[in-house]
Design a protein around this motif. Sequence first.
Motif, PDB file in Angstrom:
ATOM      1  N   ASP A   1      21.278  25.518  38.298  1.00 11.38           N
ATOM      2  CA  ASP A   1      20.732  26.782  38.775  1.00 11.38           C
ATOM      3  C   ASP A   1      19.220  26.669  38.918  1.00 11.38           C
ATOM      4  OD1 ASP A   1      19.653  26.984  36.222  1.00 11.38           O
ATOM      5  OD2 ASP A   1      21.063  28.524  35.543  1.00 11.38           O
TER       6      ASP A   1
ATOM      7  N   GLU B   1      29.426  25.748  45.809  1.00 10.85           N
ATOM      8  CA  GLU B   1      30.101  26.661  44.874  1.00 10.85           C
ATOM      9  C   GLU B   1      31.598  26.749  45.144  1.00 10.85           C
ATOM     10  OE1 GLU B   1      29.492  31.168  43.030  1.00 10.85           O
ATOM     11  OE2 GLU B   1      28.651  30.681  45.001  1.00 10.85           O
TER      12      GLU B   1
ATOM     13  N   ILE C   1      25.542  24.001  35.824  1.00  7.54           N
ATOM     14  CA  ILE C   1      26.612  24.993  35.960  1.00  7.54           C
ATOM     15  C   ILE C   1      27.876  24.416  36.599  1.00  7.54           C
ATOM     16  CG2 ILE C   1      24.988  26.913  36.067  1.00  7.54           C
ATOM     17  CD1 ILE C   1      25.361  26.900  39.129  1.00  7.54           C
TER      18      ILE C   1
ATOM     19  N   THR D   1      22.072  22.687  44.183  1.00  5.74           N
ATOM     20  CA  THR D   1      22.359  24.060  43.772  1.00  5.74           C
ATOM     21  C   THR D   1      23.636  24.546  44.456  1.00  5.74           C
ATOM     22  OG1 THR D   1      20.880  24.867  45.516  1.00  5.74           O
ATOM     23  CG2 THR D   1      19.963  24.645  43.290  1.00  5.74           C
ATOM     24  N   LYS D   2      24.249  25.565  43.887  1.00  2.00           N
ATOM     25  CA  LYS D   2      25.575  25.993  44.333  1.00  2.00           C
ATOM     26  C   LYS D   2      25.585  26.610  45.728  1.00  2.00           C
ATOM     27  CE  LYS D   2      25.447  30.652  42.281  1.00  2.00           C
ATOM     28  NZ  LYS D   2      26.116  31.569  41.332  1.00  2.00           N
TER      29      LYS D   2
END
Length: 325
Positions: free
Chosen positions: A305, A200, A311, A278-279
């Motif tokens: 996600d 992220e 995302i 995933t982040k």
Amino acid sequence: MEDTMLEQARQVLRLEAEAVLEQVERIDEHFKAAVEMIIACPGRTVITGMGKSGIIGRKMAATLASTGTPSFYLHPAEGIHGDLGMVTEGDVVIALSNSGETGEVLHILPSLRRIGAKLIAMVGNPNSTLAKNSDIVLNVGVSREACPLGLAPTSSTTAALAFGDALALALLSKRKFTASQFAVFHPGGSLGRRLLLTVEDIMHSGDENPLVKADLSVQEALFVITDKGLGAVSVVDGEGKMLGVLTDGDIRRGLSKGVDFLKRPVTELMTASPKTITKDKLAAQALHIMESNRPKPITVLPVVDAENHVIGLLHMTDLVRQGVV
């Protein structure tokens, strides 16, 4: 003369490697008892040793401290002049001495016993004075030193260093020490970046995230690739869920078949069901996924996600820029 020198150097490495292999059989009930003693210790693990053993001891203390076992090095000569005040009843002391007769180490034994600290001896002579006055004896002796004169500590210090690493990592495993905990002790430099950065932190999201719908043409997708400058787009369905990835490399390879394919839908050229992440995962894990892809590494990794909505997008250059690579 030069050939003799080179062969001597090779022999040093052979002897030191053999000395390390000798220690494999020493991972026994005494080793297990040492691990259990340190795990149960309410205080710190104090490493002490003189000369070359002291240098190994400093490294051991540093490795232990960075892998979840609070530890520090105590110089035995300084210990007899007041530094023993750093040792408490709840501590475990690991004393290193190849001979087991090092004067400075033996001089602090009575005080360590009076303080009440537990004592583990790492020695080359299990019948030595140090060994006889310890709670646990770890025999790290070697058949011979690599020094051709048999004088300079070489094989013995290498073996002790490796044995110390084995002890530290056995403790790490026993404590179930995690990469996240390791990162807390290594916040600086490239190691810290590798351990602390998450996907992220560095992914391209929002307007920077290149997305195209499945019904767009390859040509339209090429415009998006060019505009976003990441060399790829994620192909999604009407709900924004991952379908595939189209890269500029895919398009270049398609050009070898003519330009008509540019009018075809992206679904005909994309890589379906690509690798994703995933982040919340560490950036280092993203690097592993990209580098270990078969048959060849990938340079982009879509971020999804829990419902598989795309995302973000991560590019290998992002990892290089952040010092993860």
